[in-house]
Design a protein around this motif. Structure first.
Motif, PDB file in Angstrom:
ATOM      1  N   GLY A  64      10.422 -15.134  28.408  1.00 59.06           N
ATOM      2  CA  GLY A  64      10.151 -15.729  26.763  1.00 59.06           C
ATOM      3  C   GLY A  64      11.697 -15.693  26.554  1.00 59.06           C
ATOM      4  N   ALA A  65      13.293 -15.670  28.036  1.00 58.80           N
ATOM      5  CA  ALA A  65      13.919 -15.982  27.467  1.00 58.80           C
ATOM      6  C   ALA A  65      14.719 -17.631  27.193  1.00 58.80           C
ATOM      7  CB  ALA A  65      15.363 -15.037  28.075  1.00 58.80           C
ATOM      8  N   ASP A  67      11.936 -20.291  26.561  1.00 60.13           N
ATOM      9  CA  ASP A  67      11.995 -20.553  25.416  1.00 60.13           C
ATOM     10  C   ASP A  67      12.777 -20.044  24.162  1.00 60.13           C
ATOM     11  OD1 ASP A  67      10.156 -21.390  26.816  1.00 60.13           O
ATOM     12  OD2 ASP A  67       9.000 -20.458  26.334  1.00 60.13           O
ATOM     13  N   GLU A  68      12.949 -19.146  23.924  1.00 60.17           N
ATOM     14  CA  GLU A  68      13.811 -18.104  22.578  1.00 60.17           C
ATOM     15  C   GLU A  68      15.348 -19.188  22.901  1.00 60.17           C
ATOM     16  OE1 GLU A  68      16.022 -14.485  20.910  1.00 60.17           O
ATOM     17  OE2 GLU A  68      14.501 -14.157  22.448  1.00 60.17           O
ATOM     18  N   ARG A  71      14.347 -22.631  21.991  1.00 63.10           N
ATOM     19  CA  ARG A  71      14.273 -22.506  20.232  1.00 63.10           C
ATOM     20  C   ARG A  71      15.027 -22.357  19.229  1.00 63.10           C
ATOM     21  NH1 ARG A  71      10.525 -18.996  20.401  1.00 63.10           N
ATOM     22  NH2 ARG A  71      11.538 -17.636  19.889  1.00 63.10           N
ATOM     23  N   GLY A  72      16.081 -22.012  19.580  1.00 67.43           N
ATOM     24  CA  GLY A  72      17.433 -21.762  19.043  1.00 67.43           C
ATOM     25  C   GLY A  72      17.952 -22.369  18.517  1.00 67.43           C
ATOM     26  N   TYR A 156      22.994 -16.105  19.960  1.00 67.61           N
ATOM     27  CA  TYR A 156      21.899 -17.058  19.378  1.00 67.61           C
ATOM     28  C   TYR A 156      21.628 -16.675  17.982  1.00 67.61           C
ATOM     29  CZ  TYR A 156      19.608 -15.104  23.945  1.00 67.61           C
ATOM     30  OH  TYR A 156      19.099 -15.152  25.045  1.00 67.61           O
ATOM     31  N   GLU A 159      20.859 -20.014  16.017  1.00 66.91           N
ATOM     32  CA  GLU A 159      20.175 -19.997  15.346  1.00 66.91           C
ATOM     33  C   GLU A 159      19.867 -20.016  13.539  1.00 66.91           C
ATOM     34  OE1 GLU A 159      14.729 -18.573  15.897  1.00 66.91           O
ATOM     35  OE2 GLU A 159      16.534 -17.420  16.762  1.00 66.91           O
ATOM     36  N   SER A 175       5.080 -14.416   8.990  1.00 67.90           N
ATOM     37  CA  SER A 175       6.358 -14.623   9.808  1.00 67.90           C
ATOM     38  C   SER A 175       6.918 -14.796   8.424  1.00 67.90           C
ATOM     39  CB  SER A 175       6.621 -15.784  11.038  1.00 67.90           C
ATOM     40  OG  SER A 175       8.205 -15.935  11.308  1.00 67.90           O
TER      41      SER A 175
END
Length: 394
Positions: A64-65, A67-68, A71-72, A156, A159, A175
């Protein structure tokens, strides 16, 4: 001699065995690492992206790194694009205002038509250059984000620059993110901010007036937070409401003070004092209806903002709250020694308070006056109500 040779041979054999074993262990560990890396590559394949025409790889194989990170970074890029759009809109609106001023000067025969055309052309040229440079700056920041997201140095926290929302879904759960996109809202009806007030106050009653108090030690201070909601499309009528901490200090003249006990009365101390100040700390909730000038500003992208700077305004309303503490501070000399006393919450005071408040001012600075309807002390005690006036920044 033979014994020595035998011992040396045994030690050498032992060292050689340990060295050989260490090499075998290292080979096995290297083999296990290679197998593990191959498994990781198979399970979490290296992600590939293109930045400025160059193929880059994402080195983090954590689930998932990738995708994260994407996204950020995309959220940060979207925030930069939105900031650029707002900047361009502001500059275009400013350009429109400057053109209107040139046309007005031309109508008033202050400049010639040739001068007007030259001014408009210069404004347009400057506007194009400013927008071009800001676009280049934005693109550079976007490229920096794209390059950083392919390395281990990616931050990060980028984000955090993105717009947040509040989402409640039966599939995804809850969320919670605080929405922070007011800058791009087309119409903002409610604004908020801190207030700061200071001034002079005294108690008024049947046997009390402003002349019963020493002028230097009667003061008022307040610190609060208020919300302002416009009530019409041109923001000429506003509703103000909030919460406010205030402290009111009074000192009777003539070596008198407010006594403690079931009935608070004005009492002669009987000796000379340097200080005999009565103070109350209170929490109130003010509510005002405000009338005043406001400039409606419409931007090129459709945003509407109101500017009240340098505009006169008048407000009238009231407040209600409660008293949190009461105290009397005494300072006097006794037998050559300086004595300080503080007597807390031993007065027959009312807990609830309420009254009216009005102000007039320009911009953020106002002059206010307020009067309490409630008695400071209960019915069997001295008759007294606060009267306050001063300056408030709001």
């Amino acid at each position: 001699m033979k014994t020595h040779v035998l011992i040396v041979s045994l030690v050498f054999s032992l060292l050689l065995g340990l060295f050989t074993q260490a090499q075998e262990t290292e080979k096995k560990q290297t083999k296990r690492d290679s197998i593990r890396a191959a498994n990781m590559r198979e399970k979490y394949p290296v992600q590939i992206d293109t930045v400025d025409g160059k193929v880059v790889k994402y080195i983090d194989g954590t689930p998932g790194a990738h995708d994260e990170i994407i996204r950020g970074s995309e959220s940060a890029i979207a925030a930069l694009e939105e900031s650029h759009s707002l900047y361009v809109s502001d500059k275009k609106t400013q350009f429109k205002t400057m053109i209107e001023r040139v046309n007005k000067s031309l109508e008033d025969n202050k400049i010639t038509e040739e001068q007007a055309d030259e001014s408009k052309a210069k404004f347009a040229e400057d506007l194009a250059e400013i927008i071009t440079q800001h676009r280049a700056k934005t693109d550079a920041e976007i490229n920096l984000i794209k390059v950083n997201r392919t390395s281990a140095f990616y931050d990060y926290r980028l984000e955090d620059r993105a717009t947040s929302t509040l989402e409640i879904s039966t599939k995804k759960g809850i969320s919670i993110n605080i929405e922070n996109n007011r800058q791009s809202q087309k119409y903002i009806k409610t604004t908020s901010g801190f207030t700061l007030g200071f001034g002079y106050n005294y108690m008024n009653g049947d046997d009390l007036g402003i002349n019963d108090f020493s002028y230097p030690n009667n003061n008022y201070f307040s610190l609060g937070y208020q919300w302002k909601t416009t009530l019409d499309k041109n923001n000429n009528f506003r509703l103000l409401y909030g919460v406010e901490y205030q402290t009111q200090g009074t000192e009777l003249n003539g070596n008198r003070f407010f006594s403690q006990g079931d009935e608070t009365q004005i009492t002669d101390i009987g000796f000379s004092t340097e200080k005999a100040k009565f103070r109350q700390d209170q929490l109130v909730f003010p509510l005002h209806l405000e009338f005043g000038g406001s400039e409606r500003k419409e931007y090129e992208d459709g945003r509407v903002r109101f500017q009240e700077y340098d505009k006169w305004k008048f407000g009238i309303g009231g407040f209600a709250g409660f008293n949190m503490s009461s105290r009397l501070k005494l300072k006097y000399d006794l037998d050559g020694r300086e004595i300080k006393e503080t007597r807390i919450n031993n007065f027959d005071n009312e807990v609830l308070l309420y009254g009216v408040d009005a102000y007039v001012g320009r911009g953020d600075l106002t002059f206010f006056g307020r009067m309490n309807f409630n008695n400071v002390f209960k019915s069997n005690s001295v008759d007294a109500q606060y009267v306050t006036f001063g300056i408030r920044i709001q």
